[in-house]
Design a protein around this motif. Structure first.
Motif, short mmCIF file in Angstrom:
data_model
loop_
_atom_site.label_atom_id
_atom_site.label_comp_id
_atom_site.label_asym_id
_atom_site.label_seq_id
_atom_site.Cartn_x
_atom_site.Cartn_y
_atom_site.Cartn_z
N VAL A 211 0.88 -1.11 0.04
CA VAL A 211 -0.08 -0.01 -0.01
C VAL A 211 0.98 1.40 0.15
O VAL A 211 1.74 1.39 0.73
CB VAL A 211 -0.85 0.05 1.29
CG1 VAL A 211 -1.53 1.46 1.25
CG2 VAL A 211 -1.77 -0.99 1.23
N GLY A 212 0.69 2.15 -0.92
CA GLY A 212 1.49 3.31 -0.97
C GLY A 212 1.24 4.03 -2.26
O GLY A 212 0.53 3.53 -3.23
N SER A 213 1.81 5.28 -2.48
CA SER A 213 1.44 6.07 -3.75
C SER A 213 2.45 5.41 -4.71
O SER A 213 3.60 4.91 -4.26
CB SER A 213 1.94 7.49 -3.49
OG SER A 213 3.27 7.82 -3.05
N ILE A 236 -3.94 4.95 -10.44
CA ILE A 236 -4.19 3.73 -10.83
C ILE A 236 -5.65 3.33 -10.60
O ILE A 236 -6.16 3.70 -9.50
CB ILE A 236 -3.46 2.48 -9.94
CG1 ILE A 236 -1.93 3.11 -9.95
CG2 ILE A 236 -3.50 1.07 -10.19
CD1 ILE A 236 -1.33 2.84 -11.14
N ALA A 237 -6.45 2.56 -11.22
CA ALA A 237 -7.58 2.02 -11.15
C ALA A 237 -7.92 1.14 -10.07
O ALA A 237 -7.00 0.40 -9.53
CB ALA A 237 -8.21 1.39 -12.40
N GLY A 238 -8.90 1.39 -9.29
CA GLY A 238 -9.27 0.83 -8.01
C GLY A 238 -9.57 -0.87 -8.63
O GLY A 238 -9.88 -0.77 -9.66
N ALA A 257 11.53 12.47 -1.12
CA ALA A 257 11.08 11.31 -1.55
C ALA A 257 11.47 11.39 -3.15
O ALA A 257 11.59 10.35 -3.41
CB ALA A 257 9.54 11.70 -1.42
N HIS A 258 11.40 12.46 -3.60
CA HIS A 258 11.98 12.38 -5.15
C HIS A 258 13.31 12.08 -5.36
O HIS A 258 13.78 11.14 -6.10
CB HIS A 258 11.91 14.13 -5.76
CG HIS A 258 12.28 14.23 -6.80
ND1 HIS A 258 13.49 14.25 -7.36
CD2 HIS A 258 11.67 14.52 -8.25
CE1 HIS A 258 13.61 14.28 -8.71
NE2 HIS A 258 12.54 14.48 -9.12
N ASP A 259 14.25 12.62 -4.39
CA ASP A 259 15.57 12.06 -4.20
C ASP A 259 15.80 10.69 -3.99
O ASP A 259 16.78 9.90 -4.46
CB ASP A 259 16.32 13.13 -3.45
CG ASP A 259 16.49 14.17 -3.81
OD1 ASP A 259 16.38 14.65 -4.94
OD2 ASP A 259 16.95 15.00 -3.04
N ALA A 260 15.06 10.05 -3.23
CA ALA A 260 15.10 8.77 -2.61
C ALA A 260 14.71 7.93 -4.01
O ALA A 260 15.29 6.66 -4.22
CB ALA A 260 14.16 8.25 -1.55
N LEU A 261 13.62 8.28 -4.62
CA LEU A 261 13.39 7.61 -5.97
C LEU A 261 14.32 7.46 -6.73
O LEU A 261 14.74 6.56 -7.83
CB LEU A 261 12.08 7.90 -6.60
CG LEU A 261 10.52 7.45 -5.76
CD1 LEU A 261 9.47 8.46 -6.10
CD2 LEU A 261 10.35 6.05 -6.18
N ARG A 262 15.03 8.83 -7.14
CA ARG A 262 15.98 8.94 -8.19
C ARG A 262 17.12 7.87 -7.96
O ARG A 262 17.69 7.23 -8.66
CB ARG A 262 16.38 10.42 -8.22
CG ARG A 262 17.59 10.65 -8.99
CD ARG A 262 18.12 12.17 -8.88
NE ARG A 262 19.70 12.31 -9.24
CZ ARG A 262 19.80 12.98 -10.28
NH1 ARG A 262 18.72 13.80 -10.90
NH2 ARG A 262 20.83 13.26 -10.98
N SER A 263 17.43 7.87 -6.42
CA SER A 263 18.59 7.36 -6.03
C SER A 263 18.30 5.61 -6.27
O SER A 263 19.33 4.99 -6.91
CB SER A 263 19.07 7.73 -4.65
OG SER A 263 20.06 6.64 -4.13
N SER A 281 11.27 2.70 -14.76
CA SER A 281 10.93 1.94 -13.54
C SER A 281 9.85 2.33 -12.96
O SER A 281 9.66 3.58 -12.45
CB SER A 281 12.44 1.71 -12.54
OG SER A 281 12.78 2.98 -12.22
N GLU A 282 9.05 1.48 -12.17
CA GLU A 282 7.92 1.76 -11.62
C GLU A 282 7.96 1.43 -9.93
O GLU A 282 8.74 0.35 -9.84
CB GLU A 282 6.71 0.93 -11.96
CG GLU A 282 6.54 1.45 -13.67
CD GLU A 282 5.51 0.85 -14.43
OE1 GLU A 282 4.79 -0.16 -13.48
OE2 GLU A 282 5.00 1.14 -15.29
N TRP A 283 7.56 2.30 -9.21
CA TRP A 283 7.79 2.06 -7.73
C TRP A 283 6.68 2.50 -6.98
O TRP A 283 5.88 2.87 -7.26
CB TRP A 283 8.97 3.07 -7.21
CG TRP A 283 10.30 2.98 -8.12
CD1 TRP A 283 10.56 3.47 -9.34
CD2 TRP A 283 11.33 2.31 -7.73
NE1 TRP A 283 11.80 3.05 -9.77
CE2 TRP A 283 12.35 2.15 -8.80
CE3 TRP A 283 11.89 1.56 -6.47
CZ2 TRP A 283 13.53 1.88 -8.74
CZ3 TRP A 283 13.30 0.91 -6.45
CH2 TRP A 283 13.73 1.16 -7.69
#
Length: 418
Positions: A211-213, A236-238, A257-263, A281-283
């Motif tokens: 669960v998360g964005s 995302i569709a439910g 959060a942006h920097d964590a995804l980038r890293s 990539s998808e996270w």
């Protein structure tokens, strides 16, 4: 786009109608050789489609989705040896494209990276090795084992094929008892129109349901060096099928959060030995931690490249093609605005009316409205991205402004089914 391409200088392996139509507006006549599976050419009437696009100089029939042999292709089509760049047109062409580029001595993803990112289980193993966050997962070959896994994780799980794209075969299960009845939809999903009739073998992953964005990270990489990074917010569709319903570029996330995804995305690319091209990539941000969903060694779909080009005021596909020619283009570090896309989701049934397009176009910030579903067509259940009914694209000064404009415009479209 000014790439100084002569005749038959760009080889595209695998036909995406949307991407090819876009390329046709930008590339000179006769500059593209399109390589496609023989049975796909016949089934999708690609010869007629290619005839309508001046940029396509030739359509070459070749088996590439399984057992691709670049030497055999070049022996039969020696003119391909003069290509200046090679790119995959679809997910199922990533491995063959990397092999052809390597054989021709051209920039590309690299065979090992292409193979890792074409198999979701191999991708998970790589993420584990380098300490990236993964959901709990297991490669399973029968529904009983998937039931046991779900029971050990609160009765919930994700079932997904290891080799499909566009969310095809991905299911969110909230009751372990449903797994046996749902197994076939992931273990033997229907082949998409782009797939060869020989079949695309796949395994099945069962994963912890997080669960998360949700977000994606788009990298441009030139000879192993990351030269551009974008983070996209996803909607995302439910329900059971996690089909994407919208995207916003750039992300509205806080800087940390942006920097964590980038890293995390850069670490994944480096660990795979990804050489040159675009990596998508998808996270999921689960408790603030970027947790890997999947990754593709190709351009993203869903018009994310168009959103990036609008938000950063730089043609990202041109930059991608320059990288595949061995260049190192300069790219902006930050977006100057924002762009969003919202997809139209119609209820299943036979369409009796489509209204509201003019009203949608009047919404401030709207750039494009495409309603693909027509009166008389039958809308299927939303099982993958192929079942969406159109899209709306909007611009804004901020991510929220762009996303709100796209959603407001989408609310104006009314697709009535009987």
């Amino acid at each position: 786009m000014d790439l100084d391409l002569g005749r038959e200088q760009l080889v595209v392996v695998g036909a995406s109608f949307g991407s090819l139509s876009w390329f046709d507006q930008e590339l000179p006549p006769g500059s593209v050789v399109l390589v496609e599976e023989p049975d796909v050419i016949a089934r999708r009437d690609l010869a007629r489609f290619a005839d309508r696009l001046p940029m396509i100089g030739r359509l070459v029939a070749a088996e590439y989705q399984t057992g691709f042999d670049p030497d055999a292709l070049l022996a039969r089509e020696p003119g391909l040896a003069d290509a200046r760049l090679v790119l995959p047109g679809l997910e199922y062409a990533v491995g063959a494209t990397a092999r052809l580029a390597e054989r021709l001595g051209l920039p590309g993803a690299g065979v090992e990276a292409a193979d890792v990112f074409s198999d979701k289980h191999r991708m998970r193993l790589l993420a584990d090795r380098i300490g990236l966050a993964n959901p709990a997962y297991e490669l399973v070959d029968d529904p009983a084992r998937a039931v046991e896994f779900a029971q050990a994780h609160g009765g919930r799980c994700v079932l997904k094929p290891t080799r499909r794209s566009g969310s095809l075969g991905v299911q969110l299960i909230t009751d372990a008892a449903e797994v046996p009845a749902r197994w076939a939809a992931s273990a033997a999903p229907p082949d998409p129109a782009e797939a060869t009739e020989r079949g695309l073998p796949t395994g099945v992953l069962v994963e912890e349901l997080l669960v998360g964005s949700e977000h994606s990270v788009e990298l441009l990489v030139a000879d192993g060096e990351v030269v551009f990074v974008n983070v996209t917010d996803k909607r995302i569709a439910g329900g059971r099928y996690p089909v994407e319903t919208g995207h916003t570029v750039p992300s509205a996330l806080p800087a940390a959060a942006h920097d964590a995804l980038r890293s995390a995305a850069v670490r994944l690319a480096e660990a795979a030995g990804f050489r040159s091209g675009m990596l998508h990539s998808e996270w999921i941000l689960a408790d603030g931690v970027p947790t890997l969903v999947e990754c593709a060694a190709r351009m993203p779909g869903d018009m994310i490249t168009a959103l990036i080009s609008i938000a950063y005021e730089r043609d990202v596909i041109e930059a991608y093609l320059r990288i595949l020619r061995g260049e190192r283009p300069a790219l902006p570090a930050r977006a100057t605005g924002a762009a969003a896309i919202e997809f139209l989701i119609a209820p299943p049934g036979r369409v009796t009316a489509v209204d509201g397009r003019r009203d949608a176009l009047r919404v401030p910030g709207v750039l494009d409205v495409q309603v693909e579903t027509k009166v008389g067509q039958t809308v299927p259940e939303l099982l993958s991205s192929a079942h969406r009914s159109g899209h709306l694209m909007a611009w804004g000064a901020t991510p929220d402004e762009a996303a709100n404009a796209a959603r407001r415009a989408a609310s104006q479209i009314r697709i009535t089914v009987g």
